[in-house]
Design a protein around this motif. Structure first.
Motif, PDB file in Angstrom:
ATOM      1  N   TRP A  55       0.831  -1.202   0.000  1.00  0.00           N
ATOM      2  CA  TRP A  55       0.000   0.000   0.000  1.00  0.00           C
ATOM      3  C   TRP A  55       0.865   1.251   0.000  1.00  0.00           C
ATOM      4  O   TRP A  55       1.908   1.293   0.632  1.00  0.00           O
ATOM      5  CB  TRP A  55      -0.915   0.029   1.220  1.00  0.00           C
ATOM      6  N   SER A  56       0.397   2.296  -0.693  1.00  0.00           N
ATOM      7  CA  SER A  56       1.091   3.586  -0.672  1.00  0.00           C
ATOM      8  C   SER A  56       0.068   4.705  -0.527  1.00  0.00           C
ATOM      9  O   SER A  56      -1.090   4.561  -0.901  1.00  0.00           O
ATOM     10  CB  SER A  56       1.925   3.764  -1.942  1.00  0.00           C
ATOM     11  N   LYS A  57       0.535   5.828   0.039  1.00  0.00           N
ATOM     12  CA  LYS A  57      -0.343   6.962   0.324  1.00  0.00           C
ATOM     13  C   LYS A  57      -0.174   8.015  -0.768  1.00  0.00           C
ATOM     14  O   LYS A  57       0.951   8.320  -1.159  1.00  0.00           O
ATOM     15  CB  LYS A  57       0.032   7.536   1.695  1.00  0.00           C
ATOM     16  N   HIS A  58      -1.275   8.572  -1.246  1.00  0.00           N
ATOM     17  CA  HIS A  58      -1.243   9.574  -2.320  1.00  0.00           C
ATOM     18  C   HIS A  58      -2.171  10.731  -1.985  1.00  0.00           C
ATOM     19  O   HIS A  58      -3.076  10.586  -1.172  1.00  0.00           O
ATOM     20  CB  HIS A  58      -1.665   8.949  -3.656  1.00  0.00           C
ATOM     21  N   TYR A 110      -5.355   5.864  -0.543  1.00  0.00           N
ATOM     22  CA  TYR A 110      -4.374   4.795  -0.449  1.00  0.00           C
ATOM     23  C   TYR A 110      -4.513   3.884  -1.657  1.00  0.00           C
ATOM     24  O   TYR A 110      -5.621   3.580  -2.091  1.00  0.00           O
ATOM     25  CB  TYR A 110      -4.559   4.035   0.869  1.00  0.00           C
TER      26      TYR A 110
END
Length: 86
Positions: free
Chosen positions: A58-61, A71
């Motif tokens: 998962w990555s945060k944007h 996410y």
């Protein structure tokens, strides 16, 4: 006839005041944008914030249209507004 000079001055004066009003509007918009940018920068973001640790993949944007974080899971292509649980 020397009446032309005065009407020209009136036209120039009106144009000048319109230009000043436009500049003031643009300056105000710029200030608002700068304030919004400061607000977004002041929020703690990134790996230093341990309670915001994301599950693997998962990555945060940042969403410009919604003005909030979302996410993204790279493998599944899934997006979420909620912080994914481990």
């Amino acid at each position: 006839g020397g009446g032309d000079g005065k009407s020209t001055n009136r036209v120039l004066e009106r144009l000048r005041s319109q230009a000043e009003a436009r500049q003031a509007q643009a300056a105000q918009k710029q200030q608002e944008a700068a304030k919004a940018l400061q607000r977004s920068k002041s929020a703690p973001v990134g790996p230093s914030n341990s309670k915001d640790a994301l599950p693997p993949g998962w990555s945060k944007h940042w969403s410009n249209s919604k003005q909030r974080h979302y996410y993204h899971h790279a493998k599944s292509g899934k997006n979420s507004w909620e912080v994914p649980k481990r």
